[in-house]
Design an enzyme around this catalytic site. Structure first.
Site, mmCIF file in Angstrom:
data_model
loop_
_atom_site.group_PDB
_atom_site.id
_atom_site.type_symbol
_atom_site.label_atom_id
_atom_site.label_comp_id
_atom_site.label_asym_id
_atom_site.label_seq_id
_atom_site.Cartn_x
_atom_site.Cartn_y
_atom_site.Cartn_z
ATOM 1 C CE LYS B 165 -3.240 2.950 0.111
ATOM 2 N NZ LYS B 165 -4.085 3.409 1.292
ATOM 3 C CE LYS B 233 -1.287 7.837 6.652
ATOM 4 N NZ LYS B 233 -2.343 6.940 6.749
#
Lengths: 279, 279
Positions: B165, B233
């Site tokens: 991911k 992030k």
């Protein structure tokens, strides 16, 4: 104006050869010339251009376009007045503009029509063709473009087709380095290549480059569909063109030396997937 | 083991809310909790978890996952032994591994299952789900995953789903900056946006990000489908994870401050297309 019948095609390389074949298949009478004498059907660009309604050039960069058109035995002088020259190479927008002006001065029409799609799409006649120039010239060229491409877009005036091509190719060049960095980390971490490529294809990180180069990067197979040295040339043209517009391209400027390093290490004529070797 | 019936869903934000709705639509009894009290169907994670076979977390990062599970009124203590926790947030692979170990110590099973697709795919139930953990736990979770996603891939052991991911999102983050640079040059040069986006979609520079963010960047419209601060992030987690594998990610490291600058300038909660404002 009559629809063109006889086409001279100069530059029968990885892209040019299948493009010329698609023109023949569509019924055009094609007279080819290419730099490698042993593979060239005619001996000079002028020979190929004799009697042609349209001349297509598909060569590495603007010096080669200029040599084909204006060099010794060049094609421009051999074309009949009013003939159309279509440069399908990827060159600097400024060079395209000045070549167009010179041809107009010699009574010839000019379109720039760089393509995207690399070899498989050249073979299938499904290239994207980014046209810069006059709309009337595009209509004249349309039967040829339809034989070679499936997405034919009039981007704007001369220079805009080349700029669109440089920007999109440079995005592809950056995508390839981003993919290469992922491949390197995935390998180190022991991620399964199949699983990684499958999720990536369904992710926010999917791209045309991922689909074409993900597997070759994991497999370290670099047979050229689009040569690394040509991608490097396009990135350099793009950086220069953006600078002329007052924009510093940070990502393009960062990937340029990575491509240059891969080229210097022996991968100039490999597929640009070989950029993974320099990451 | 019986198929799960009752699902606690913690985190009903841009992604979580439509995912939980798809579980309900598929016949699961869903008990939701979310941090914003006015929008939360239950008052604590423990309330939501009471009697649940499966707990799903879909929150911004690992501190929030840990707070939902192990904080005051946390969900872990309220779950029956053998219940399955599925974290669908995107967090650092190391954090996922340690959360999994702690839950196992408390007699609970754990899967990481971060998703790709942003809000439209969360709504359509067509997310890509990148699963890390034991195959048996994935089979147990499959009915839930099938209600939320269309591409469900067992990437590998715990940590590998999160790594996939992070790598794919970081590619997306880089693609967005590459696109933003192109948009800036195209604007300066006066290229027609429609023509540019049309040729780009058929080019070597095509990407999922181009299709989703090209138009919004030209139009300067940044309603969040995926918040810029979350992309930032993920890029940071990816850089750290690659570093742990001994790899310096040059492109990710270059785009990180560009996202940070856009966030600092007020675009933290905008869509990540707003990165174009900092290019």
């Amino acid at each position: 104006m009559e629809s063109p019948r006889k086409v001279a095609f100069c530059g029968l390389g990885i892209m040019g050869a299948p493009m010329a074949e698609n023109l023949e298949r569509a019924g055009f009478e094609v007279s080819g010339w290419t730099r490698t004498a042993s593979r060239s059907p005619t001996s000079t660009p002028a020979d190929a251009a004799e009697g042609a309604d349209v001349l297509v050039t598909m060569v590495p960069d603007s010096p080669e376009v200029e040599s084909v058109l204006f060099g010794p035995d060049g094609a421009a002088a051999a074309l009949a007045p009013g003939a159309l020259v279509i440069d399908m190479s990827t060159i600097a927008p400024g060079a395209a503009r000045s070549i167009g002006e010179r041809l107009e001065g010699e009574g010839l029409a000019f379109l720039e029509a760089p393509v995207s799609g690399s070899r498989p799409k050249a073979e299938d006649g499904t290239l994207t063709i980014m046209v810069g120039g006059a709309a009337a010239d595009l209509e004249r060229a349309r039967p040829l473009f339809e034989a070679m491409g499936e997405r034919i877009v009039h981007v704007g005036p001369r220079g805009h087709g080349q700029l669109a091509k440089l920007l999109t190719n440079t995005m592809g060049a950056i995508h390839a380095v981003a993919l290469a960095e992922s491949v390197v980390v995935a390998r180190r971490a022991g991620l399964d290549p199949e699983a990684f490529l499958e999720v990536a294809a369904g992710s926010a990180g999917n791209s045309t480059v991922l689909g074409l180069k993900g597997r070759p990067m994991f497999d370290e197979r670099y047979e050229p569909l689009f040569k690394l040295e040509h991608m490097l040339k396009d990135v350099r043209h793009c950086i220069a063109e953006a600078r002329a517009q007052g924009v510093e391209l940070r990502l393009a400027t960062m990937v340029e030396p990575i491509y240059a390093a891969a080229a210097a290490a022996g991968h100039a004529e490999s597929d640009f997937a070989a950029v993974v070797t320099a990451v």
